[in-house]
Design a protein around this motif. Structure first.
Motif, PDB file in Angstrom:
ATOM      1  N   PHE A  31      56.002 -29.483 135.818  1.00 20.90           N
ATOM      2  CA  PHE A  31      55.969 -30.641 134.934  1.00 20.90           C
ATOM      3  C   PHE A  31      55.548 -31.892 135.690  1.00 20.90           C
ATOM      4  N   ARG A  49      55.221 -42.370 137.778  1.00 19.83           N
ATOM      5  CA  ARG A  49      54.999 -40.997 137.359  1.00 19.83           C
ATOM      6  C   ARG A  49      54.527 -40.193 138.550  1.00 19.83           C
ATOM      7  N   ASN A  95      61.654 -38.615 132.357  1.00 20.49           N
ATOM      8  CA  ASN A  95      60.877 -37.799 131.426  1.00 20.49           C
ATOM      9  C   ASN A  95      60.222 -36.653 132.174  1.00 20.49           C
ATOM     10  N   HIS A  97      57.198 -33.897 131.429  1.00 23.02           N
ATOM     11  CA  HIS A  97      56.129 -33.620 130.473  1.00 23.02           C
ATOM     12  C   HIS A  97      55.232 -32.504 130.960  1.00 23.02           C
ATOM     13  N   THR A  99      53.481 -30.389 128.013  1.00 18.77           N
ATOM     14  CA  THR A  99      52.623 -30.436 126.834  1.00 18.77           C
ATOM     15  C   THR A  99      53.328 -31.289 125.794  1.00 18.77           C
ATOM     16  N   LEU A 100      52.696 -31.531 124.656  1.00 16.59           N
ATOM     17  CA  LEU A 100      53.362 -32.288 123.592  1.00 16.59           C
ATOM     18  C   LEU A 100      54.644 -31.595 123.145  1.00 16.59           C
ATOM     19  N   ASN A 102      56.426 -29.454 125.073  1.00 11.79           N
ATOM     20  CA  ASN A 102      57.345 -29.387 126.219  1.00 11.79           C
ATOM     21  C   ASN A 102      57.426 -30.768 126.874  1.00 11.79           C
ATOM     22  N   ASP A 103      58.154 -31.654 126.211  1.00  8.25           N
ATOM     23  CA  ASP A 103      58.309 -33.039 126.647  1.00  8.25           C
ATOM     24  C   ASP A 103      59.789 -33.389 126.463  1.00  8.25           C
ATOM     25  N   TYR A 104      60.446 -33.746 127.568  1.00  6.57           N
ATOM     26  CA  TYR A 104      61.891 -33.907 127.539  1.00  6.57           C
ATOM     27  C   TYR A 104      62.295 -35.257 128.132  1.00  6.57           C
ATOM     28  N   TRP A 105      63.416 -35.791 127.600  1.00  3.18           N
ATOM     29  CA  TRP A 105      63.925 -37.081 128.052  1.00  3.18           C
ATOM     30  C   TRP A 105      65.375 -36.963 128.488  1.00  3.18           C
TER      31      TRP A 105
END
Length: 115
Positions: A31, A49, A95, A97, A99-100, A102-105
């Protein structure tokens, strides 16, 4: 999949803090990981990032003061914050990331810079 952020707190201007974000439930090494922040009354913004291959990018406002790093063996991403300013006061979110879908916060950790 969970992200657990920690390390926030109250610090004086010019001080330092290190934020940590520990992930579980998936292999985070693939990720891109990021730190975002949201100050009261403002939109959430990207702070820093780091991609899976270690490429980093930073908001102009934190360049030279903040450093993002990752430890894939520990599924953890860090944000070293030096020379903190009152304008850095915000809730910081991590965060992950891929993919759209597989995006976690994470839940956010509060940083307050004040004398």
């Amino acid at each position: 999949v969970q992200l657990q952020a920690s390390g926030g707190g109250l610090v004086q201007p010019g001080g330092s803090l290190r934020l940590s974000c520990a992930g579980s439930g998936t292999i985070f090494s693939i990720f891109a990981m990021g730190w975002y922040r949201q100050a009261p009354g403002k939109q959430r913004e990207l702070v820093a990032r780091i991609t899976s291959d270690g490429t980093t990018n930073y908001a102009d406002s934190v360049k030279g003061r903040f450093t993002i790093s990752r430890d894939n063996a520990r599924n953890t991403v860090y944000l070293q914050m030096n020379s903190l300013k009152p304008d850095d006061t915000a809730v910081y979110y991590c965060n992950a990331h891929l993919t759209l879908k597989n995006d976690y916060w994470g839940q956010g950790t509060k940083v307050t810079v004040s004398s």
